[in-house]
Design an enzyme around this catalytic site. Structure first.
Site, mmCIF file in Angstrom:
data_model
loop_
_atom_site.group_PDB
_atom_site.id
_atom_site.type_symbol
_atom_site.label_atom_id
_atom_site.label_comp_id
_atom_site.label_asym_id
_atom_site.label_seq_id
_atom_site.Cartn_x
_atom_site.Cartn_y
_atom_site.Cartn_z
ATOM 1 N N GLU A 183 0.832 -1.213 0.000
ATOM 2 C CA GLU A 183 0.000 0.000 0.000
ATOM 3 C C GLU A 183 0.864 1.260 0.000
ATOM 4 O O GLU A 183 0.602 2.218 0.729
ATOM 5 C CB GLU A 183 -0.965 -0.021 1.185
ATOM 6 N N GLU A 258 -7.048 -7.478 -1.161
ATOM 7 C CA GLU A 258 -7.549 -7.505 0.218
ATOM 8 C C GLU A 258 -9.063 -7.268 0.186
ATOM 9 O O GLU A 258 -9.518 -6.122 0.161
ATOM 10 C CB GLU A 258 -6.856 -6.452 1.104
#
Length: 604
Positions: A183, A258
């Protein structure tokens, strides 16, 4: 005597074929829109779990549970600071540090692997997986080309690669892809850093495809994805998300890296219980569109010891994570299937061609009747030799990761008034001449209390600080523990401090000796024993205690806090034994002992 040669030959042939199958090499590649396994489209249905959060004895059970939900892949974070326990000291062999063993078990259970090695991972884990020894460097910059940081990263990548290169699918193992950072588009935009990481892995023998994982927004994908790497979306839940991925790079496949069946919980919040209907809608979309998916997490596990992290989105905010990482996941903290698990299992089964195995039997759970603890000693009776310094220094300056630290000085000049700690990381207890005055908690920025007047000529000021987890996400990750700047009294900076290191690690706890506590004060150790005829998982109920840490048979179960919502700490059966078991509790506020007991569930 006649030997059954035919049977021997057949047996040897079976062994050979089995070995060959186990070592069969595969090619996993990135098509324009599909992931390809040996040239054919392959849909990953992945369940994420973290070996460090699961006792090694339960690894296989948790992997089997994910498979029985319909998963064909396991995603696993590697926590750098769990593997490198001190600068240059790596542990890849003991207990649940053995990453290679976990990956081999995935292979044995017929599961592929997505490897998420960081170096930064977030994951609600202490410092996002980075080793806290980096914080000893005064001007350290992380997740960029800072030479101090990159030198440490280089050593980690080289060491981890030795464990995992042979386990890539190209070598007959189960690893299909490796993630670069995590991320990153939510944090920074240093593409040189990301490309350097990829090159490090390649130079150390990683030859499977790479992927990145970022939020499904244009700026995050532009900053966080690198050319040629598959695009993970956190999460990818609809057409618009995948359009963003295609805009970033139309020549590589994208997937929901995710998808969230649950969510994290901080101390002081209500348990996170996300809507299952929304989850099923998202998964149905992914299945209908043949998109690969990774459930973050299929099983959360536990932040044993001092491994829980924290969030902060302003300079004065601090949100420490619970010890439990149950996460409201399909497989709960103790490894049991939840209604959410069966809903997902039923949905996934409608889309896949392979047979889903039966759900494994649950691990037995036991209750433990009330155990009355007794005063054992106190932190004040266990103080080591002090270290002198002009002003307070944080734990990391002394090579201490977490635990507790005590700062002591004499009050000269001002003896009472407004005491301000700048900044207390994270929970401080203040004493004058041994008497408890008040607590200062980091969250909210209210770091001042009133010191009462005293008749003492030179009052002794003690500040006992608990570190509650290094921040693991966003811009405030440079998060040293203890007192990070200075202490003032009515604006006067207090000097000449003695510092006492109290890591309360396993070595510290094992060295405790019974000592009579004639004058109990905050920071008491309590101890007791209980007998078991059989072992099983249990949850130690700490609802009669205030705030502290629990050890069972020397194992650190983690932190408890009556602020809630968590009141029970998970203790796996493998940490218990038939016969006599020992429990030690360090409580920061309770002066008289109370009972504890074992329950069979995390919550009532």
């Amino acid at each position: 005597m006649k030997y059954p040669y035919t049977k021997i030959i057949l047996l040897l042939l079976m062994v050979f074929l089995s070995t060959a199958a186990q070592s069969q090499k595969h090619v996993f590649s990135l098509g324009k829109t599909d992931f390809l396994l040996d040239g054919k489209p392959f849909q990953m249905i992945s369940g994420e779990m973290h070996p460090a959060r699961i006792p090694e004895e339960y690894w296989r059970h948790r992997i089997q549970m994910a498979k029985a939900m319909g998963c064909n892949t396991i995603a696993a974070y590697v926590f750098w600071n769990y593997q490198e326990t001190a600068p240059g000291v790596f542990d890849f062999s003991t207990g649940n540090h053995n990453i290679a063993k976990f990956i081999r078990i995935c292979k044995e259970e017929g599961m592929w692997v997505l490897l998420r090695p960081g170096p930064y991972v977030c994951a609600e884990w202490d410092f996002g997986g980075l080793p806290s020894y980096l914080l000893k460097i005064p001007d350290i910059k992380i997740r960029c080309m800072d030479p101090h940081y990159m030198d440490a990263v280089k050593k980690y990548v080289a060491r981890l690669s030795k464990e995992v290169t042979s386990l890539q699918c190209t070598n007959g193992g189960p690893i299909l892809m490796v993630q670069v950072e995590n991320e990153y588009g939510s944090y920074a935009n240093d593409k040189t850093y990301l490309e350097t990481l990829r090159k490090m892995w390649i130079d150390n023998g990683i030859n499977v495809p790479f992927y990145t994982a970022d939020g499904a927004t244009a700026y995050m994908l532009e900053a966080g994805n690198i050319d040629g790497a598959a695009i993970g979306l956190d999460s990818g839940s609809g057409d618009e998300d995948f359009k963003q991925a295609s805009k970033r790079n139309p020549n590589v496949p994208s997937f929901s890296s995710e998808t969230y069946p649950g969510w994290l919980t901080h101390w002081g919040e209500k348990w996170a219980r996300p809507d299952t209907a929304g989850l099923l809608k998202e998964v149905r979309y992914l299945m209908d569109n043949k998109k690969s998916v990774n459930f973050y997490v299929v099983h959360g596990g536990t932040n044993f010891g001092f491994t829980a992290g924290a969030n902060a989105f302003s300079a004065t905010q601090y949100q420490p994570d619970l010890t439990s990482y149950d996460y409201d996941a399909p497989i709960n903290e103790q490894g049991q299937a939840t209604p959410k698990y069966y809903a997902l299992r039923n949905l996934i089964s409608k889309y896949i061609s392979y047979k889903i195995p039966d759900v494994p039997k649950a691990i037995p759970a036991i209750s433990v009747p009330d155990v009355m603890l007794k005063p054992f000693t106190s932190l004040w009776q266990q103080l080591p030799k002090p270290i002198a310094s002009p002003q307070p220094k944080p734990m990391e300056a002394y090579d201490q990761n977490q635990g507790f630290i005590l700062y002591r000085t004499k009050l000269i000049g001002h003896k009472s008034g407004t005491l301000t700690i700048t900044e207390p990381h994270d929970y401080a207890l203040v004493f004058v001449d041994g008497k408890f005055v008040d607590t200062i908690y980091r969250d909210g920025g209210k770091w001042s209390i009133k010191l009462p007047k005293t008749e003492s000529k030179e009052p002794v000021l003690d500040i006992l600080v608990e570190g509650m987890g290094h921040i693991n996400f966003a811009q405030y990750m440079i998060d040293r523990k203890g007192i990070t700047d200075r202490v003032t009294l009515n604006g006067m900076t207090l000097m000449s401090w003695d510092t006492y290191l109290l890591p309360v690690d396993e070595k510290f706890i094992s060295s405790l000796k019974l000592q009579t506590v004639s004058d109990p004060k905050n920071g008491m150790f309590f101890k007791g024993t209980f007998e078991l005829n059989e072992t099983g998982d249990t949850y130690i109920d700490m609802s009669k205690y205030a705030k502290g840490v629990v050890w069972v048979n020397g194992h650190n179960l983690g932190r408890y806090w009556n602020r809630g919502p968590q009141q029970r700490l998970y203790c796996p059966a493998s940490w218990l034994k038939k016969g006599t078991n020992e429990i030690v509790v360090l409580d920061l506020h309770l002066l008289e002992p109370a009972t504890v007991k074992g329950e069979i569930t995390l919550t009532e």
